[in-house]
Design an enzyme around this catalytic site. Sequence first.
Site, PDB file in Angstrom:
ATOM      1  N   ARG A  87     -19.579  38.045  -3.520  1.00 33.31           N
ATOM      2  CA  ARG A  87     -20.752  37.158  -3.600  1.00 33.31           C
ATOM      3  C   ARG A  87     -21.767  37.503  -2.510  1.00 33.31           C
ATOM      4  NH1 ARG A  87     -23.658  33.921  -0.332  1.00 33.31           N
ATOM      5  NH2 ARG A  87     -21.740  33.223   0.680  1.00 33.31           N
ATOM      6  N   ASP A  88     -21.473  37.157  -1.260  1.00 35.28           N
ATOM      7  CA  ASP A  88     -22.446  37.400  -0.185  1.00 35.28           C
ATOM      8  C   ASP A  88     -22.684  38.899  -0.032  1.00 35.28           C
ATOM      9  OD1 ASP A  88     -24.050  37.168   2.093  1.00 35.28           O
ATOM     10  OD2 ASP A  88     -22.800  35.636   3.009  1.00 35.28           O
ATOM     11  N   HIS A 133     -18.464  31.573   9.466  1.00 29.23           N
ATOM     12  CA  HIS A 133     -19.101  32.531   8.543  1.00 29.23           C
ATOM     13  C   HIS A 133     -20.220  33.218   9.325  1.00 29.23           C
ATOM     14  CE1 HIS A 133     -20.696  33.595   4.391  1.00 29.23           C
ATOM     15  NE2 HIS A 133     -21.783  33.771   5.120  1.00 29.23           N
ATOM     16  N   HIS A 136     -22.629  36.368  10.357  1.00 23.65           N
ATOM     17  CA  HIS A 136     -23.256  37.654  10.031  1.00 23.65           C
ATOM     18  C   HIS A 136     -23.410  38.447  11.331  1.00 23.65           C
ATOM     19  CE1 HIS A 136     -24.464  37.139   5.715  1.00 23.65           C
ATOM     20  NE2 HIS A 136     -24.048  35.919   6.003  1.00 23.65           N
ATOM     21  N   CYS A 149     -28.349  37.215   3.001  1.00 22.66           N
ATOM     22  CA  CYS A 149     -28.987  36.303   2.059  1.00 22.66           C
ATOM     23  C   CYS A 149     -30.402  36.795   1.764  1.00 22.66           C
ATOM     24  CB  CYS A 149     -29.018  34.901   2.666  1.00 22.66           C
ATOM     25  SG  CYS A 149     -29.952  33.747   1.667  1.00 22.66           S
ATOM     26  N   ASN A 160     -22.319  40.609   6.645  1.00 28.48           N
ATOM     27  CA  ASN A 160     -21.289  39.735   7.200  1.00 28.48           C
ATOM     28  C   ASN A 160     -20.423  40.568   8.142  1.00 28.48           C
ATOM     29  OD1 ASN A 160     -21.040  37.023   5.496  1.00 28.48           O
ATOM     30  ND2 ASN A 160     -21.641  38.657   4.113  1.00 28.48           N
TER      31      ASN A 160
HETATM   32  P1  HMG Z   1     -35.937  25.991  -8.769  1.00 32.44           P
HETATM   33  O1  HMG Z   1     -36.838  27.077  -9.251  1.00 32.44           O
HETATM   34  O2  HMG Z   1     -36.512  24.906  -7.933  1.00 32.44           O
HETATM   35  O3  HMG Z   1     -35.081  25.386  -9.973  1.00 32.44           O
HETATM   36  O4  HMG Z   1     -34.765  26.693  -7.952  1.00 32.44           O
HETATM   37  P2  HMG Z   1     -35.429  24.458 -11.199  1.00 32.44           P
HETATM   38  O5  HMG Z   1     -34.394  23.412 -11.259  1.00 32.44           O
HETATM   39  O6  HMG Z   1     -36.877  24.062 -11.155  1.00 32.44           O
HETATM   40  O7  HMG Z   1     -35.196  25.465 -12.430  1.00 32.44           O
HETATM   41  C1  HMG Z   1     -36.010  26.588 -12.622  1.00 32.44           C
HETATM   42  C2  HMG Z   1     -35.329  27.542 -13.595  1.00 32.44           C
HETATM   43  O8  HMG Z   1     -34.079  27.996 -13.066  1.00 32.44           O
HETATM   44  C3  HMG Z   1     -35.002  26.898 -14.923  1.00 32.44           C
HETATM   45  O9  HMG Z   1     -35.053  27.932 -15.901  1.00 32.44           O
HETATM   46  C4  HMG Z   1     -33.567  26.493 -14.774  1.00 32.44           C
HETATM   47  O10 HMG Z   1     -32.888  26.419 -15.997  1.00 32.44           O
HETATM   48  C5  HMG Z   1     -33.013  27.636 -13.953  1.00 32.44           C
HETATM   49  P3  HMG Z   1     -36.374  28.147 -16.823  1.00 32.44           P
HETATM   50  O11 HMG Z   1     -36.562  26.839 -17.510  1.00 32.44           O
HETATM   51  O12 HMG Z   1     -37.495  28.500 -15.885  1.00 32.44           O
HETATM   52  O13 HMG Z   1     -35.959  29.283 -17.706  1.00 32.44           O
HETATM   53  N1  HMG Z   1     -31.855  27.242 -13.133  1.00 32.44           N
HETATM   54  C6  HMG Z   1     -30.635  27.820 -13.218  1.00 32.44           C
HETATM   55  N2  HMG Z   1     -30.159  28.815 -13.986  1.00 32.44           N
HETATM   56  C7  HMG Z   1     -28.873  29.142 -13.832  1.00 32.44           C
HETATM   57  N3  HMG Z   1     -28.034  28.558 -12.951  1.00 32.44           N
HETATM   58  C8  HMG Z   1     -28.463  27.562 -12.151  1.00 32.44           C
HETATM   59  C9  HMG Z   1     -29.815  27.163 -12.274  1.00 32.44           C
HETATM   60  N4  HMG Z   1     -30.565  26.212 -11.668  1.00 32.44           N
HETATM   61  C10 HMG Z   1     -31.777  26.274 -12.206  1.00 32.44           C
HETATM   62  N5  HMG Z   1     -27.640  26.988 -11.293  1.00 32.44           N
HETATM   63  C11 HMG Z   1     -32.458  26.791  -7.338  1.00 32.44           C
HETATM   64  C12 HMG Z   1     -33.709  25.939  -7.402  1.00 32.44           C
HETATM   65  C13 HMG Z   1     -31.440  26.047  -6.498  1.00 32.44           C
HETATM   66  C14 HMG Z   1     -31.941  27.014  -8.738  1.00 32.44           C
HETATM   67  C15 HMG Z   1     -32.832  28.141  -6.683  1.00 32.44           C
HETATM   68  O14 HMG Z   1     -33.472  27.893  -5.484  1.00 32.44           O
HETATM   69  C16 HMG Z   1     -31.636  29.037  -6.417  1.00 32.44           C
HETATM   70  O15 HMG Z   1     -31.001  29.536  -7.337  1.00 32.44           O
HETATM   71  N6  HMG Z   1     -31.315  29.269  -5.122  1.00 32.44           N
HETATM   72  C17 HMG Z   1     -30.165  30.032  -4.722  1.00 32.44           C
HETATM   73  C18 HMG Z   1     -30.533  31.037  -3.677  1.00 32.44           C
HETATM   74  C19 HMG Z   1     -29.297  31.810  -3.289  1.00 32.44           C
HETATM   75  O16 HMG Z   1     -28.431  32.082  -4.092  1.00 32.44           O
HETATM   76  N7  HMG Z   1     -29.212  32.193  -1.990  1.00 32.44           N
HETATM   77  C20 HMG Z   1     -28.076  32.947  -1.497  1.00 32.44           C
HETATM   78  C21 HMG Z   1     -26.838  32.148  -1.360  1.00 32.44           C
HETATM   79  S1  HMG Z   1     -26.796  31.121   0.102  1.00 32.44           S
HETATM   80  C22 HMG Z   1     -26.293  32.205   1.363  1.00 32.44           C
HETATM   81  O17 HMG Z   1     -26.230  33.385   1.163  1.00 32.44           O
HETATM   82  C23 HMG Z   1     -25.887  31.625   2.702  1.00 32.44           C
HETATM   83  C24 HMG Z   1     -24.370  31.578   2.896  1.00 32.44           C
HETATM   84  O18 HMG Z   1     -23.801  32.881   2.761  1.00 32.44           O
HETATM   85  C25 HMG Z   1     -24.012  31.014   4.271  1.00 32.44           C
HETATM   86  C26 HMG Z   1     -24.761  31.723   5.405  1.00 32.44           C
HETATM   87  O19 HMG Z   1     -24.688  32.936   5.533  1.00 32.44           O
HETATM   88  O20 HMG Z   1     -25.423  30.984   6.154  1.00 32.44           O
HETATM   89  C27 HMG Z   1     -23.710  30.688   1.848  1.00 32.44           C
HETATM   90 MG    MG Z   2     -23.723  34.410   4.310  1.00 30.26          MG
END
Ligand code: HMG
Ligand code: MG
Length: 296
Positions: free
Chosen positions: A14-15, A206, A208, A239, A248
């Site tokens: 994933r990450d 966690h 990095h 990210c 990481n």
């Molecule tokens: P948004 O654009 O505000 O969402 O994004 P929305 O609710 O307005 O929906 C927009 C579109 O996205 C719609 O589709 C939804 O159906 C679709 P459209 O009508 O335009 O075709 N949608 C989805 N599709 C599939 N699965 C879903 C989903 N939700 C909405 N779950 C949202 C809001 C949260 C979806 C967006 O901001 C997002 O996906 N963010 C994730 C970003 C991400 O993955 N970042 C990396 C992971 S976090 C990380 O790495 C940190 C960590 O490792 C810890 C650390 O290191 O600190 C965990």
């Molecule tokens: Mg991370």
Amino acid sequence: MLPEFVKIVEVGPRDGLQNEPVWVPTDTKVEFIRKLAQCGLTAIEAASFVSPKWVPQMRDASQVLQQVGPLPEVRLSVLTPNLQGFQRALEADAQEVAVFAAASEAFSQKNLNCSIEESLERFRPILEQAKGLDLPVRGYISCVLGCPYQGEVAPQAVVELAQELTRQGCYEISLGDTIGLGTPRKAQCLIEAVAQEIPLEQIALHFHDTRGQALANLYAGLEMGVQVIDASVSGLGGCPYAQGASGNVATEDVVYLLEGLGIATNLDLPQLIETGRFICDAIGKPSQSKVNQATP
Ligand code: HMG
Ligand code: MG
């Protein structure tokens, strides 16, 4: 007070892959996860059910989970930012889900397109439904030692978030140093503050390695008795919504450190090295793990 055993949560699929510009075919992701399981890993974060527009590399999350299928002794977890993601995770038979919040308002907006408060409101129904299904939920907090957009992050903000996620039902809180800003003393102060409010056994680290501090910071946590560490083979990861984020801490390097300290992991280091090389070959990158590089 070093722990006797440390559980590694492998976040490579994933990450590790979410930020890779090269498309990694589903079959390769599946083989990667199977190889990780053969190393003895029992907690593997396999994918994320986020918006495919936001993170295209994870758009095949359902296929990945379904093709891997249940693996003996392994819990496959996935990220779910909202109910839509949670529903997809259930349909793909995920064995654990993770919600992810940020201790920085600016980063929450960048990563989730909503405020911290709004993100907590989105997690609430996920945790309620998961409880009814007996599905474990992990809680991430990003930017615990600093934020790429906001700078300093107050430990108290992390503590309050950890308390709230625990209240909502998360069984473990993973403290994310998203862009590797931390240093050991700072890490220790933060862990101490969080451990005053939630049990130490429920805290995971966690980190990095953007500034080469991750192992030192982890050692600081180990000295305090932390027993869960997130890592990614070959040090892949970052990210896409955290400016300046890179890998990481490498699983191989963490396991080498733990073995040297006499801490059990039940992992096969040579096989982890081989798996780190497998995924690096697949994406055409050298391994970022020093232990991997130093092994003929
Ligand atoms: P948004 O654009 O505000 O969402 O994004 P929305 O609710 O307005 O929906 C927009 C579109 O996205 C719609 O589709 C939804 O159906 C679709 P459209 O009508 O335009 O075709 N949608 C989805 N599709 C599939 N699965 C879903 C989903 N939700 C909405 N779950 C949202 C809001 C949260 C979806 C967006 O901001 C997002 O996906 N963010 C994730 C970003 C991400 O993955 N970042 C990396 C992971 S976090 C990380 O790495 C940190 C960590 O490792 C810890 C650390 O290191 O600190 C965990
Ligand atoms: Mg991370």
